[in-house]
Design a protein around this motif. Structure first.
Motif, PDB file in Angstrom:
ATOM      1  N   ARG A  71       0.863  -1.176   0.000  1.00  0.00           N
ATOM      2  CA  ARG A  71       0.000   0.000   0.000  1.00  0.00           C
ATOM      3  C   ARG A  71       0.901   1.227   0.000  1.00  0.00           C
ATOM      4  O   ARG A  71       1.801   1.332   0.838  1.00  0.00           O
ATOM      5  CB  ARG A  71      -0.908   0.007   1.236  1.00  0.00           C
ATOM      6  N   LEU A  72       0.645   2.146  -0.912  1.00  0.00           N
ATOM      7  CA  LEU A  72       1.435   3.371  -1.020  1.00  0.00           C
ATOM      8  C   LEU A  72       0.486   4.557  -1.043  1.00  0.00           C
ATOM      9  O   LEU A  72      -0.336   4.684  -1.958  1.00  0.00           O
ATOM     10  CB  LEU A  72       2.292   3.357  -2.293  1.00  0.00           C
ATOM     11  N   LEU A  73       0.580   5.394  -0.026  1.00  0.00           N
ATOM     12  CA  LEU A  73      -0.166   6.647   0.013  1.00  0.00           C
ATOM     13  C   LEU A  73       0.771   7.740  -0.464  1.00  0.00           C
ATOM     14  O   LEU A  73       1.821   7.988   0.140  1.00  0.00           O
ATOM     15  CB  LEU A  73      -0.658   6.943   1.437  1.00  0.00           C
ATOM     16  N   ALA A  74       0.400   8.398  -1.560  1.00  0.00           N
ATOM     17  CA  ALA A  74       1.196   9.477  -2.126  1.00  0.00           C
ATOM     18  C   ALA A  74       0.385  10.760  -2.028  1.00  0.00           C
ATOM     19  O   ALA A  74      -0.774  10.799  -2.452  1.00  0.00           O
ATOM     20  CB  ALA A  74       1.556   9.166  -3.578  1.00  0.00           C
ATOM     21  N   VAL A  75       0.986  11.808  -1.458  1.00  0.00           N
ATOM     22  CA  VAL A  75       0.258  13.053  -1.217  1.00  0.00           C
ATOM     23  C   VAL A  75       0.983  14.230  -1.853  1.00  0.00           C
ATOM     24  O   VAL A  75       2.213  14.228  -1.988  1.00  0.00           O
ATOM     25  CB  VAL A  75       0.052  13.296   0.297  1.00  0.00           C
ATOM     26  N   ASP A  76       0.188  15.226  -2.226  1.00  0.00           N
ATOM     27  CA  ASP A  76       0.729  16.459  -2.789  1.00  0.00           C
ATOM     28  C   ASP A  76      -0.316  17.554  -2.610  1.00  0.00           C
ATOM     29  O   ASP A  76      -1.514  17.268  -2.625  1.00  0.00           O
ATOM     30  CB  ASP A  76       1.048  16.276  -4.281  1.00  0.00           C
ATOM     31  N   PRO A  77       0.122  18.819  -2.478  1.00  0.00           N
ATOM     32  CA  PRO A  77      -0.858  19.899  -2.323  1.00  0.00           C
ATOM     33  C   PRO A  77      -1.445  20.401  -3.646  1.00  0.00           C
ATOM     34  O   PRO A  77      -2.401  21.174  -3.627  1.00  0.00           O
ATOM     35  CB  PRO A  77      -0.046  21.003  -1.640  1.00  0.00           C
ATOM     36  N   SER A  78      -0.908  19.991  -4.784  1.00  0.00           N
ATOM     37  CA  SER A  78      -1.346  20.525  -6.074  1.00  0.00           C
ATOM     38  C   SER A  78      -2.354  19.606  -6.760  1.00  0.00           C
ATOM     39  O   SER A  78      -2.014  18.484  -7.154  1.00  0.00           O
ATOM     40  CB  SER A  78      -0.139  20.708  -6.997  1.00  0.00           C
ATOM     41  N   PRO A  79      -3.596  20.060  -6.962  1.00  0.00           N
ATOM     42  CA  PRO A  79      -4.574  19.247  -7.690  1.00  0.00           C
ATOM     43  C   PRO A  79      -4.138  18.945  -9.121  1.00  0.00           C
ATOM     44  O   PRO A  79      -4.401  17.851  -9.636  1.00  0.00           O
ATOM     45  CB  PRO A  79      -5.851  20.101  -7.676  1.00  0.00           C
ATOM     46  N   THR A  80      -3.464  19.872  -9.759  1.00  0.00           N
ATOM     47  CA  THR A  80      -3.008  19.656 -11.138  1.00  0.00           C
ATOM     48  C   THR A  80      -1.954  18.554 -11.184  1.00  0.00           C
ATOM     49  O   THR A  80      -2.009  17.662 -12.041  1.00  0.00           O
ATOM     50  CB  THR A  80      -2.459  20.963 -11.744  1.00  0.00           C
ATOM     51  N   ALA A  81      -1.002  18.595 -10.263  1.00  0.00           N
ATOM     52  CA  ALA A  81       0.018  17.546 -10.206  1.00  0.00           C
ATOM     53  C   ALA A  81      -0.627  16.199  -9.889  1.00  0.00           C
ATOM     54  O   ALA A  81      -0.271  15.174 -10.491  1.00  0.00           O
ATOM     55  CB  ALA A  81       1.074  17.889  -9.162  1.00  0.00           C
ATOM     56  N   LEU A  82      -1.583  16.193  -8.978  1.00  0.00           N
ATOM     57  CA  LEU A  82      -2.249  14.938  -8.614  1.00  0.00           C
ATOM     58  C   LEU A  82      -3.043  14.355  -9.773  1.00  0.00           C
ATOM     59  O   LEU A  82      -3.123  13.131  -9.915  1.00  0.00           O
ATOM     60  CB  LEU A  82      -3.155  15.146  -7.403  1.00  0.00           C
ATOM     61  N   ALA A  83      -3.627  15.197 -10.610  1.00  0.00           N
ATOM     62  CA  ALA A  83      -4.349  14.689 -11.786  1.00  0.00           C
ATOM     63  C   ALA A  83      -3.391  13.924 -12.695  1.00  0.00           C
ATOM     64  O   ALA A  83      -3.723  12.851 -13.208  1.00  0.00           O
ATOM     65  CB  ALA A  83      -5.014  15.837 -12.533  1.00  0.00           C
ATOM     66  N   ALA A  84      -2.188  14.461 -12.886  1.00  0.00           N
ATOM     67  CA  ALA A  84      -1.177  13.765 -13.688  1.00  0.00           C
ATOM     68  C   ALA A  84      -0.743  12.468 -13.003  1.00  0.00           C
ATOM     69  O   ALA A  84      -0.545  11.441 -13.654  1.00  0.00           O
ATOM     70  CB  ALA A  84       0.021  14.682 -13.940  1.00  0.00           C
ATOM     71  N   ALA A  85      -0.592  12.518 -11.670  1.00  0.00           N
ATOM     72  CA  ALA A  85      -0.200  11.318 -10.927  1.00  0.00           C
ATOM     73  C   ALA A  85      -1.285  10.242 -11.020  1.00  0.00           C
ATOM     74  O   ALA A  85      -0.978   9.056 -11.173  1.00  0.00           O
ATOM     75  CB  ALA A  85       0.074  11.673  -9.466  1.00  0.00           C
ATOM     76  N   ARG A  86      -2.540  10.648 -10.947  1.00  0.00           N
ATOM     77  CA  ARG A  86      -3.635   9.672 -11.066  1.00  0.00           C
ATOM     78  C   ARG A  86      -3.627   8.988 -12.422  1.00  0.00           C
ATOM     79  O   ARG A  86      -3.827   7.779 -12.528  1.00  0.00           O
ATOM     80  CB  ARG A  86      -4.977  10.359 -10.815  1.00  0.00           C
ATOM     81  N   ALA A  87      -3.396   9.771 -13.474  1.00  0.00           N
ATOM     82  CA  ALA A  87      -3.332   9.183 -14.818  1.00  0.00           C
ATOM     83  C   ALA A  87      -2.158   8.209 -14.920  1.00  0.00           C
ATOM     84  O   ALA A  87      -2.289   7.118 -15.477  1.00  0.00           O
ATOM     85  CB  ALA A  87      -3.205  10.289 -15.862  1.00  0.00           C
ATOM     86  N   ARG A  88      -1.020   8.593 -14.370  1.00  0.00           N
ATOM     87  CA  ARG A  88       0.178   7.757 -14.449  1.00  0.00           C
ATOM     88  C   ARG A  88       0.026   6.474 -13.629  1.00  0.00           C
ATOM     89  O   ARG A  88       0.564   5.429 -13.998  1.00  0.00           O
ATOM     90  CB  ARG A  88       1.381   8.570 -13.955  1.00  0.00           C
ATOM     91  N   CYS A  89      -0.669   6.540 -12.505  1.00  0.00           N
ATOM     92  CA  CYS A  89      -0.755   5.405 -11.578  1.00  0.00           C
ATOM     93  C   CYS A  89      -2.100   4.679 -11.658  1.00  0.00           C
ATOM     94  O   CYS A  89      -2.407   3.861 -10.788  1.00  0.00           O
ATOM     95  CB  CYS A  89      -0.511   5.904 -10.147  1.00  0.00           C
ATOM     96  N   ARG A  90      -2.881   4.936 -12.686  1.00  0.00           N
ATOM     97  CA  ARG A  90      -4.243   4.376 -12.763  1.00  0.00           C
ATOM     98  C   ARG A  90      -4.265   2.848 -12.757  1.00  0.00           C
ATOM     99  O   ARG A  90      -5.248   2.247 -12.341  1.00  0.00           O
ATOM    100  CB  ARG A  90      -4.987   4.929 -13.968  1.00  0.00           C
TER     101      ARG A  90
END
Length: 194
Positions: A71-90
């Protein structure tokens, strides 16, 4: 260069990601790719049950770290960066991505790995002290704390060297140093929770 006196807030990061997409070249930089390889090689365990990556940005390192985690919880304050992370880690079901600004919005632990890569120099002394208190509680006994930080000049509240030294002092006997390497333009520090 004059340093900022206060921690850099999440809106600063959000603006960077909105305007530049990949402001530090995480996706394309040979320097970043080599640093990621060294970061993963420094991890002493083949696998971690519960890991926390603080400041995951657009998820490039997250995707590389995920195969080593249940289990890996990855956090960031930027919604834009997280959108890219979600696409990459889908396609990585063990990854959970959350919008959080640490140390104000800390997730519940415990974790057996906490990765602080290119983040702690953004915090002022008060926030670094809050993060140290959180780490004492959130990192399991025997858990690994891996720090990777650029050592060049910036206007951030702290240099990479100063931030790591200050956090080490704040943690005191809660951690033992297992590794401390200097590389071209960055340092890597591995500590274990007592």
């Amino acid at each position: 260069m004059t340093r900022r006196e206060r921690s850099i807030d999440g809106e600063w990061f959000e603006q960077l990601y909105r305007e530049q997409g990949d402001p530090w070249g995480f996706e394309t930089s040979p320097y970043e790719q080599a640093k990621y390889a060294e970061t993963l090689a420094a991890l002493p365990a083949a696998r971690y049950a519960d890991a926390l990556e603080v400041g995951c940005a657009n998820g490039v390192l997250t995707a590389l770290l995920a195969p080593r985690c249940d289990r890996l919880l990855a956090v960031d304050p930027s919604p834009t960066a997280l959108a890219a992370a979600r696409a990459r880690c889908r396609d990585l079901p063990q990854v959970r991505l959350e919008e959080r600004s640490l140390p104000a919005q800390t997730p519940a632990g415990p974790f057996d790995l906490i990765l602080l890569s290119e983040v702690i120099y953004y915090w002022d002394g008060d926030d670094l002290a809050r993060m140290a208190a959180y780490l004492r509680d959130a990192l399991r006994s025997g858990g690994d704390l891996l720090l990777v930080h650029w050592t060049g000049d910036t206007d951030y509240p702290k240099s990479g060297d100063d931030a790591v030294t200050e956090l080490r002092d704040l943690l005191g006997d809660a951690v033992i140093e297992r590794r401390g390497d200097r590389h071209d333009r960055y340092r890597l520090d591995l500590w274990r929770r007592v």
